[in-house]
Structures are given as C-alpha cells and as structure tokens.
Design a protein around this motif. Structure first.
Motif, PDB file in Angstrom:
ATOM      1  N   GLU A  32       2.964   2.407  14.100  1.00  0.00           N
ATOM      2  CA  GLU A  32       2.851   3.463  13.077  1.00  0.00           C
ATOM      3  C   GLU A  32       4.255   3.933  12.686  1.00  0.00           C
ATOM      4  O   GLU A  32       5.080   4.229  13.541  1.00  0.00           O
ATOM      5  CB  GLU A  32       2.010   4.622  13.625  1.00  0.00           C
ATOM      6  N   ARG A  33       4.463   4.011  11.382  1.00  0.00           N
ATOM      7  CA  ARG A  33       5.788   4.377  10.868  1.00  0.00           C
ATOM      8  C   ARG A  33       6.144   5.844  11.150  1.00  0.00           C
ATOM      9  O   ARG A  33       7.274   6.167  11.467  1.00  0.00           O
ATOM     10  CB  ARG A  33       5.769   4.133   9.351  1.00  0.00           C
ATOM     11  N   HIS A  34       5.151   6.724  11.014  1.00  0.00           N
ATOM     12  CA  HIS A  34       5.441   8.164  11.126  1.00  0.00           C
ATOM     13  C   HIS A  34       5.224   8.679  12.543  1.00  0.00           C
ATOM     14  O   HIS A  34       4.760   7.952  13.418  1.00  0.00           O
ATOM     15  CB  HIS A  34       4.546   8.939  10.159  1.00  0.00           C
ATOM     16  N   TYR A 121       4.871   5.061  17.750  1.00  0.00           N
ATOM     17  CA  TYR A 121       5.173   5.893  16.585  1.00  0.00           C
ATOM     18  C   TYR A 121       6.636   5.698  16.193  1.00  0.00           C
ATOM     19  O   TYR A 121       7.470   5.341  17.026  1.00  0.00           O
ATOM     20  CB  TYR A 121       4.881   7.365  16.898  1.00  0.00           C
ATOM     21  N   ALA A 123       7.805   3.413  14.123  1.00  0.00           N
ATOM     22  CA  ALA A 123       8.152   1.989  13.968  1.00  0.00           C
ATOM     23  C   ALA A 123       8.681   1.766  12.544  1.00  0.00           C
ATOM     24  O   ALA A 123       7.932   1.927  11.575  1.00  0.00           O
ATOM     25  CB  ALA A 123       6.922   1.122  14.229  1.00  0.00           C
ATOM     26  N   GLN A 124       9.944   1.408  12.417  1.00  0.00           N
ATOM     27  CA  GLN A 124      10.576   1.257  11.094  1.00  0.00           C
ATOM     28  C   GLN A 124      10.610  -0.209  10.683  1.00  0.00           C
ATOM     29  O   GLN A 124      10.610  -1.097  11.523  1.00  0.00           O
ATOM     30  CB  GLN A 124      12.011   1.808  11.133  1.00  0.00           C
ATOM     31  N   ASP A 125      10.708  -0.427   9.366  1.00  0.00           N
ATOM     32  CA  ASP A 125      10.901  -1.793   8.791  1.00  0.00           C
ATOM     33  C   ASP A 125       9.888  -2.799   9.324  1.00  0.00           C
ATOM     34  O   ASP A 125      10.250  -3.935   9.652  1.00  0.00           O
ATOM     35  CB  ASP A 125      12.326  -2.301   9.079  1.00  0.00           C
ATOM     36  N   VAL A 126       8.635  -2.394   9.422  1.00  0.00           N
ATOM     37  CA  VAL A 126       7.601  -3.319   9.898  1.00  0.00           C
ATOM     38  C   VAL A 126       7.469  -4.482   8.895  1.00  0.00           C
ATOM     39  O   VAL A 126       7.363  -4.260   7.698  1.00  0.00           O
ATOM     40  CB  VAL A 126       6.253  -2.586  10.051  1.00  0.00           C
ATOM     41  N   TYR A 140       9.738  -5.117  13.849  1.00  0.00           N
ATOM     42  CA  TYR A 140       9.982  -3.726  13.474  1.00  0.00           C
ATOM     43  C   TYR A 140      11.215  -3.237  14.230  1.00  0.00           C
ATOM     44  O   TYR A 140      11.775  -3.973  15.065  1.00  0.00           O
ATOM     45  CB  TYR A 140       8.756  -2.854  13.779  1.00  0.00           C
ATOM     46  N   ASP A 158      -2.503  -0.250   7.140  1.00  0.00           N
ATOM     47  CA  ASP A 158      -1.341   0.570   6.796  1.00  0.00           C
ATOM     48  C   ASP A 158      -1.453   1.254   5.441  1.00  0.00           C
ATOM     49  O   ASP A 158      -0.433   1.565   4.813  1.00  0.00           O
ATOM     50  CB  ASP A 158      -0.056  -0.279   6.879  1.00  0.00           C
ATOM     51  N   GLY A 162       1.408   0.371   2.408  1.00  0.00           N
ATOM     52  CA  GLY A 162       1.977  -0.396   3.529  1.00  0.00           C
ATOM     53  C   GLY A 162       2.318  -1.831   3.159  1.00  0.00           C
ATOM     54  O   GLY A 162       1.968  -2.310   2.070  1.00  0.00           O
TER      55      GLY A 162
END
Ligand code: RFL
Ligand code: PHB
Length: 389
Positions: A32-34, A121, A123-126, A140, A158, A162
């Motif tokens: 999850e990005r946020h 939580y 997780a960037q640049d997936v 990521y 996503d 996403g």
C-alpha cells in the motif's frame, strides 16, 4: 521476498482479498502506497450489500458491524413533492447494512495485525513486471531502498489511479467510459439523521441524498457543476440547499451542525476489460468505476474479491487453472449489471445540462410510474440490495 500472491493496494478490495487468501493458507503480501491513517481519513461508501456483509462474516470480522451497523429494509426516492418508499425487505426478503467503508477498513486493518496478514504501508514506486509469464514480480521502494516480490499471481487492487490496470497492454484490452458533467459535494456531520432511511431526491434545483453513518452521524450530498469548489460552499449554504432539495418534511427534521468532512467527488462510469491478463487479476476500482448513486462501488469490489479468492483458492488447492481463466467473465457479468443500474439511477435522479422540458418530463413520468408500480419497485429493490454473486 517470495510469495504466492502479491496484492497491490490496501483499500477494502486488497485487504479483503488478503484476509481471504491468508485464511486459506495461501501466502500473500499487500503493498500500500499510503499510511493506514491516510486511508482511514477517506470518507467513502456507506451502504453494504449482502455480498460485502457475507465476506466479513466468513472472515469472522462481523462483530462490530453487527453491533454498530444499521440494517435498512428500504430507502426513498423523492421527486420534489413526495417520498416514494422502496420497501426492499418486503419486495426482496433482503436488507442492506449501513456501515461506513472507513469502519470496514479499520476492522480489516486491526485483524491484519492480529492474524499476521503482511501489509507494507508506504510502498513507493510500485511496478509490475512479467505479468505475461508464470513468474511475475513486483518492485517497490521503502525509504528509498529497492525491494522485489516474486510471486505466482499479482492482484491489482490499487483503485482507479494505480499502476495495475496500466500494465495490461492496450492491444488486448478495452475501456468503456462515461464522465458526468457534475460531482457530488458531500458533508459529514455529528448530527442525527433527518430520516430513518436514505432519501435520494430529484428536485428542480438538482440532486440531493440524505444518508447516515450512525444514529448520531449524518452524511449528505448534493450534485454541483464540476467548476464549483468546496470553498464556494460554506456549511450554512450547503444546509440551506439540502433543505430545499430534500423537501419540507425532511428539512423539518434536519439538524444542522459543523462539517467534520466536506469534499467533491467527480462522477464516472468506467469498465476495463478483460479483468485478467496473464498472471494479473484486477479487482475493484482498478477495473471499474460506478457513479455513487446506486451505492455499488465498494460492493462490486467485494464481489470481485469473492470471485478472485475462489479462483486463486482453486488454483493453489487443486491446480485448477480454469477457475483463473473464468475470473474475468464471471466478474464482468456482475459488473455490467451494476454499471447499468448505477447509470440508470443517476440518469433518473440528476439534472443534466443538456436536459430540456422533455427530459424533465420523462424523469417525472418515470418516478410517477415507479410510485404506482410494484413491478418497477421490485426491479429497483433487487438491484439496490445487490444481484446474486
Ligand atoms: P480504493 O479504496 O481506491 O483502494 C485502492 C488502494 O490502492 C492504493 N494505491 C496504491 N498502492 C500501492 N501503489 C500504488 N501505486 C497505488 N495506487 C493506489 C490506494 O492508496 C488505495 O488505498 O479501491 P478499492 O479497494 O477497489 O475499493 C473501492 C471503493 O473504495 C469504492 O468503490 C467506493 O468507495 C465507492 N463508493 C461507494 N461504494 C459503495 O459500495 N457504496 C457506497 O455507498 C459508496 N459511496 C463511494 C461512495 C465513493 C465515493 N467517492 C469519494 C469516490 C461515496 C463516495 C463519495
Ligand atoms: C453514503 O452514505 O456515503 C452513500 C450512501 C448511498 C449512496 C452513496 C453514498 O448511494
């Protein structure tokens, strides 16, 4: 890291799927990005169909929903003069549950910690890789450090923005879209609801919805042109407009109070097909969007997850690849029916800029027909309460 299913997105679709697979002993991780707090601050759906309630029951996560949720056996359509009561319970033998998406998400998040479902939580640049193969992987970054998850399947949960849907090549996919010329301005306030059931109103001045989260928390919406900003709508102006559009009886029972959330959501109908490509399965808003008028978005995410969990369980339990092959068609058959219902209720209850006196007369005639026909009410009720999965 190696796992069986890498789930992208920790909204309701991703968390529900993660719990269902985890309960079947299938290894999975949710990216999850946020932050969890960011996700819980989003105010979204409020009405749950049996499919969504049933998944929470199956997971044994229904205790708070049963204690705090409000079962509703009906709702109302208003045409500016009268309330047309749709007695969902009498017409279908079923009910919906009023329990916020925020609360479902909180219940799923709390259970992740207790049950050992791994959710990453921040997780960037997936990014998705090799989805055409039997050995896809996801990359990521966490605090700038690159990570890799090797898996057998990727579940794209996503949401609309996403990366999962975008990983499917354009040559094998198709998009169907209708963007509406208005958005819903929503207000959440700690005041008692104006009515014990929801009211969807089509007034000369536009659409309004009276909804709720509990006996002490109300959620209201009006439609506004997309050019309007939240700042244009101080609380008093919004309460005044709601009182006009919902009609005198609802207005008389409406308690005003300071907004604890106020936002504008654009309305869109969107379907992406197919919902599976190679080792990627799309679930929820990543594959489709409905205008909120039918209260279907979260519930469609839940029915996708129901089908996806069934297919993945068959694959890992019995080496049954056919269930994976059938996923897209099964999910889309239900998606299209919900798209049709959401679109038709939106058409019936909103003023479109291109509408003239004829279109208005058609809306009035249709509402009049619904008011007088049990067959019409049954059709609306069975769609609202949720078609079978
Ligand atoms: P979500 O909830 O958007 O979750 C997707 C998650 O994916 C994450 N993500 C990423 N993660 C990693 N890497 C990336 N690059 C990522 N990009 C995105 C996001 O941060 C997010 O956490 O999709 P999901 O799980 O498919 O769930 C769908 C529902 O949220 C949505 O359909 C409903 O909220 C729609 N909806 C309603 N549905 C109903 O069933 N009943 C209702 O009464 C209802 N009312 C509503 C609604 C939606 C609304 N808005 C604001 C759109 C009312 C409103 C106002
Ligand atoms: C809500 O309570 O947020 C809600 C209820 C019904 C809808 C849409 C949103 O159709």
């Amino acid at each position: 890291m190696k796992t069986q299913v890498c789930i992208i997105g920790g909204g309701p679709a991703g968390l529900l799927l993660g719990h269902l697979l985890h309960a079947e002993g299938i290894a999975c991780v949710v990216l999850e990005r946020h932050t969890a707090a960011h996700i819980l601050a989003r105010i979204r759906a409020g009405v749950l169909e049996q499919v969504t309630v049933g998944l929470m029951e199956r997971l044994g996560l229904d205790a708070r929903m049963k204690a705090e949720g409000l079962p509703h056996g009906g709702f109302n359509l208003a045409d500016g003069e009268r309330l047309i009561h749709i007695d969902v319970a009498a017409l279908t033998g079923k009910q919906v549950m009023v329990y916020g998406q925020t609360e479902i998400t909180r219940d799923l998040m709390d259970a992740s910690d207790e049950r050992g479902l791994q959710v990453v939580y921040g997780a960037q640049d997936v990014a998705l890789h090799d989805i055409d193969s039997d050995a896809p992987y996801v990359t990521y970054a966490i605090e700038g450090v690159r990570q890799r998850v090797d898996c057998r399947f990727i579940a794209g949960c996503d949401g609309f923005h996403g990366p999962s849907r975008k990983a499917v090549p354009a040559r094998v996919s198709k998009e169907f879209e209708r963007v509406y010329p208005f958005g819903w301005l929503g207000i959440l306030a700690d005041v008692a609801p104006c009515n014990h059931e929801l009211i969807y109103a089509n007034h000369e001045r536009g659409f309004a919805l009276a909804s709720m989260r509990s006996a002490t928390r109300s959620r209201y919406y009006i439609d506004v042109p997309l050019t309007e900003k939240v700042e244009d709508w101080p609380d008093d102006r919004l309460w005044d407009e709601l009182a006009i559009r919902l009609g005198p009886d609802a207005a008389a029972n409406m308690t005003r109070g300071p907004s604890i959330e106020k936002s504008i959501a654009p309305l869109r109908s969107f379907v992406f097909a197919p919902m599976r490509h190679g080792s990627l399965l799309l679930c929820g808003d990543s594959a489709h969007i409905v205008p909120p008028t039918g209260a279907k978005g979260l519930n469609l995410a839940a029915s996708d997850v129901h089908y996806a969990a069934h297919a993945l369980t068959a694959f890992f339990g019995r080496n049954d690849a056919e269930a994976i092959g059938a996923y897209s068609d099964r999910a889309l058959a239900r998606v299209w029916k919900a798209e049709r219902f959401s679109w038709s209720l939106t058409r019936l209850m909103h003023r479109f800029p291109e509408d003239g006196p004829f279109e208005r007369a058609m809306q009035v005639a249709e509402l009049d027909y619904i008011a007088s026909s049990q067959a019409a009410q049954t059709s609306i009720a069975e769609n609202y309460v949720g078609l079978p999965v």
